[in-house]
Design a protein around this motif. Structure first.
Motif, PDB file in Angstrom:
ATOM      1  N   LEU A 120     -35.530  31.795  50.705  1.00  0.00           N
ATOM      2  CA  LEU A 120     -35.941  30.761  49.742  1.00  0.00           C
ATOM      3  C   LEU A 120     -35.209  30.875  48.417  1.00  0.00           C
ATOM      4  N   ASN A 121     -34.516  29.793  48.029  1.00  0.00           N
ATOM      5  CA  ASN A 121     -33.996  29.683  46.677  1.00  0.00           C
ATOM      6  C   ASN A 121     -35.084  29.083  45.798  1.00  0.00           C
ATOM      7  N   TYR A 122     -34.999  29.364  44.506  1.00  0.00           N
ATOM      8  CA  TYR A 122     -36.067  28.948  43.596  1.00  0.00           C
ATOM      9  C   TYR A 122     -35.778  27.568  43.013  1.00  0.00           C
ATOM     10  N   LYS A 123     -35.713  26.581  43.885  1.00  0.00           N
ATOM     11  CA  LYS A 123     -35.479  25.208  43.442  1.00  0.00           C
ATOM     12  C   LYS A 123     -36.365  24.256  44.239  1.00  0.00           C
ATOM     13  N   SER A 124     -36.632  23.109  43.675  1.00  0.00           N
ATOM     14  CA  SER A 124     -37.567  22.158  44.281  1.00  0.00           C
ATOM     15  C   SER A 124     -37.124  21.722  45.671  1.00  0.00           C
ATOM     16  N   SER A 125     -35.832  21.523  45.861  1.00  0.00           N
ATOM     17  CA  SER A 125     -35.352  21.031  47.149  1.00  0.00           C
ATOM     18  C   SER A 125     -35.522  22.047  48.263  1.00  0.00           C
ATOM     19  N   SER A 126     -35.710  23.324  47.913  1.00  0.00           N
ATOM     20  CA  SER A 126     -35.866  24.355  48.937  1.00  0.00           C
ATOM     21  C   SER A 126     -37.125  24.152  49.759  1.00  0.00           C
ATOM     22  N   THR A 127     -38.097  23.469  49.208  1.00  0.00           N
ATOM     23  CA  THR A 127     -39.352  23.254  49.937  1.00  0.00           C
ATOM     24  C   THR A 127     -39.160  22.291  51.103  1.00  0.00           C
ATOM     25  N   LYS A 128     -38.001  21.636  51.174  1.00  0.00           N
ATOM     26  CA  LYS A 128     -37.717  20.713  52.273  1.00  0.00           C
ATOM     27  C   LYS A 128     -36.850  21.371  53.350  1.00  0.00           C
ATOM     28  N   ASN A 129     -36.343  22.556  53.063  1.00  0.00           N
ATOM     29  CA  ASN A 129     -35.462  23.247  54.006  1.00  0.00           C
ATOM     30  C   ASN A 129     -36.260  24.119  54.972  1.00  0.00           C
ATOM     31  N   ASP A 130     -35.579  24.688  55.949  1.00  0.00           N
ATOM     32  CA  ASP A 130     -36.189  25.675  56.836  1.00  0.00           C
ATOM     33  C   ASP A 130     -36.017  27.033  56.174  1.00  0.00           C
ATOM     34  N   ASP A 131     -36.977  27.399  55.358  1.00  0.00           N
ATOM     35  CA  ASP A 131     -36.903  28.640  54.588  1.00  0.00           C
ATOM     36  C   ASP A 131     -38.152  29.483  54.783  1.00  0.00           C
ATOM     37  N   VAL A 132     -38.028  30.745  54.401  1.00  0.00           N
ATOM     38  CA  VAL A 132     -39.170  31.656  54.476  1.00  0.00           C
ATOM     39  C   VAL A 132     -39.160  32.565  53.251  1.00  0.00           C
ATOM     40  N   LEU A 133     -40.342  32.864  52.765  1.00  0.00           N
ATOM     41  CA  LEU A 133     -40.532  33.868  51.716  1.00  0.00           C
ATOM     42  C   LEU A 133     -41.306  35.021  52.331  1.00  0.00           C
ATOM     43  N   VAL A 134     -40.807  36.235  52.119  1.00  0.00           N
ATOM     44  CA  VAL A 134     -41.476  37.432  52.622  1.00  0.00           C
ATOM     45  C   VAL A 134     -41.982  38.231  51.429  1.00  0.00           C
ATOM     46  N   VAL A 135     -43.256  38.559  51.424  1.00  0.00           N
ATOM     47  CA  VAL A 135     -43.853  39.355  50.359  1.00  0.00           C
ATOM     48  C   VAL A 135     -44.230  40.712  50.934  1.00  0.00           C
ATOM     49  N   ILE A 136     -43.697  41.770  50.332  1.00  0.00           N
ATOM     50  CA  ILE A 136     -43.983  43.130  50.779  1.00  0.00           C
ATOM     51  C   ILE A 136     -44.746  43.855  49.672  1.00  0.00           C
ATOM     52  N   ARG A 137     -45.988  44.182  49.960  1.00  0.00           N
ATOM     53  CA  ARG A 137     -46.826  44.866  48.975  1.00  0.00           C
ATOM     54  C   ARG A 137     -46.870  46.360  49.319  1.00  0.00           C
ATOM     55  N   GLU A 138     -45.749  47.010  49.078  1.00  0.00           N
ATOM     56  CA  GLU A 138     -45.633  48.425  49.427  1.00  0.00           C
ATOM     57  C   GLU A 138     -44.678  49.074  48.431  1.00  0.00           C
ATOM     58  N   GLU A 139     -45.148  50.114  47.745  1.00  0.00           N
ATOM     59  CA  GLU A 139     -44.385  50.683  46.637  1.00  0.00           C
ATOM     60  C   GLU A 139     -43.054  51.289  47.072  1.00  0.00           C
ATOM     61  N   GLY A 140     -43.013  51.883  48.267  1.00  0.00           N
ATOM     62  CA  GLY A 140     -41.771  52.468  48.746  1.00  0.00           C
ATOM     63  C   GLY A 140     -40.680  51.423  48.886  1.00  0.00           C
ATOM     64  N   ALA A 141     -41.023  50.289  49.490  1.00  0.00           N
ATOM     65  CA  ALA A 141     -40.058  49.198  49.642  1.00  0.00           C
ATOM     66  C   ALA A 141     -39.680  48.626  48.280  1.00  0.00           C
ATOM     67  N   ALA A 142     -40.678  48.444  47.419  1.00  0.00           N
ATOM     68  CA  ALA A 142     -40.404  47.899  46.088  1.00  0.00           C
ATOM     69  C   ALA A 142     -39.477  48.817  45.298  1.00  0.00           C
ATOM     70  N   LYS A 143     -39.637  50.125  45.464  1.00  0.00           N
ATOM     71  CA  LYS A 143     -38.773  51.078  44.762  1.00  0.00           C
ATOM     72  C   LYS A 143     -37.324  50.958  45.244  1.00  0.00           C
ATOM     73  N   THR A 144     -37.139  50.782  46.559  1.00  0.00           N
ATOM     74  CA  THR A 144     -35.791  50.631  47.105  1.00  0.00           C
ATOM     75  C   THR A 144     -35.106  49.403  46.511  1.00  0.00           C
ATOM     76  N   PHE A 145     -35.826  48.293  46.432  1.00  0.00           N
ATOM     77  CA  PHE A 145     -35.274  47.074  45.853  1.00  0.00           C
ATOM     78  C   PHE A 145     -35.016  47.259  44.349  1.00  0.00           C
ATOM     79  N   THR A 146     -35.938  47.956  43.676  1.00  0.00           N
ATOM     80  CA  THR A 146     -35.777  48.201  42.243  1.00  0.00           C
ATOM     81  C   THR A 146     -34.540  49.038  41.967  1.00  0.00           C
ATOM     82  N   ASP A 147     -34.322  50.062  42.779  1.00  0.00           N
ATOM     83  CA  ASP A 147     -33.135  50.908  42.610  1.00  0.00           C
ATOM     84  C   ASP A 147     -31.857  50.092  42.748  1.00  0.00           C
ATOM     85  N   GLU A 148     -31.838  49.178  43.717  1.00  0.00           N
ATOM     86  CA  GLU A 148     -30.651  48.339  43.916  1.00  0.00           C
ATOM     87  C   GLU A 148     -30.471  47.373  42.749  1.00  0.00           C
TER      88      GLU A 148
END
Length: 209
Positions: free
Chosen positions: A164-192
């Protein structure tokens, strides 16, 4: 246990049936080369094995399923209390931009990484001016590739990704948003994110007001 011992005794009887005194060495050699393991049958498998609960720390929102990933994303942004890091290719959706702006207003430390080519566009340029005017630091890629990540990290505990891009037209596309509520994963993304933010060779700050 009695049933298992009885079954084991039956197996031993079958294995030893018909053996003569001339065969013990062969039997012993066979036992040495065989790894013992519990005998399993349908009764050994839990009846509810196929009904194990799915992880509750991962959430999916599909555009074409009417699950409004943009609203799910805004909820994550609104949940941030201390830090909010955003790495995104395209950001023009007014509600998402407003949510990021509001996070800054309530004292959250916000940072935005976005794509150079998109930042030069009229619509995204306007959105970035709104964020820049709120005092949010913005950086763009100066290397030859695109900032194709679509990531938001709230409080280094929750991270979103997907197509998912953060624009209005994205709601018409075939997109997915994944939410991960886990500190280990969040730390990996934060490090990057930190690596990119501190990479002065491939990313540079821009002023948008």
């Amino acid at each position: 246990m009695k049933k298992y011992l009885g079954l084991l005794a039956l197996v031993v009887m079958i294995m030893t049936a018909g053996c003569t005194q001339a065969e013990p060495q062969a039997v012993a050699a066979s036992e040495q080369n065989t790894t013992s393991a519990p005998i399993k049958n349908s009764q050994d498998t839990p009846k509810d094995a196929a009904k194990q609960p799915t992880p509750t720390n991962v959430e999916f929102a599909f555009t074409r399923a009417g699950q409004h990933p943009e609203k799910v994303l805004i909820d994550v942004i609104n949940s941030a209390k201390e830090t909010l890091d955003v790495a995104i290719y395209s950001i023009t959706h007014p509600d998402i931009v407003a949510a990021i702006q509001e996070a800054k207003k309530r004292g959250v430390a916000v940072r935005v990484l976005t794509d150079k080519s998109k930042s030069e566009g009229k619509t995204q340029g306007k959105a970035l001016k709104i964020l820049g005017s709120a005092g949010i630091p913005i950086k763009i890629n100066s290397h030859s590739g695109h900032m194709h990540l679509k990531v938001t990290i709230a409080d280094k505990k929750v991270v979103t990704s997907g197509s998912l891009n953060y624009k209005s037209s994205s709601t018409k596309n075939d997109d997915v948003l994944v939410v991960i509520r886990e500190e280990g994963a969040a730390k990996t993304f934060t490090d990057e994110f930190e690596k990119m933010w501190n990479d002065t060779k491939n990313f540079k700050p821009i002023e948008k007001k």
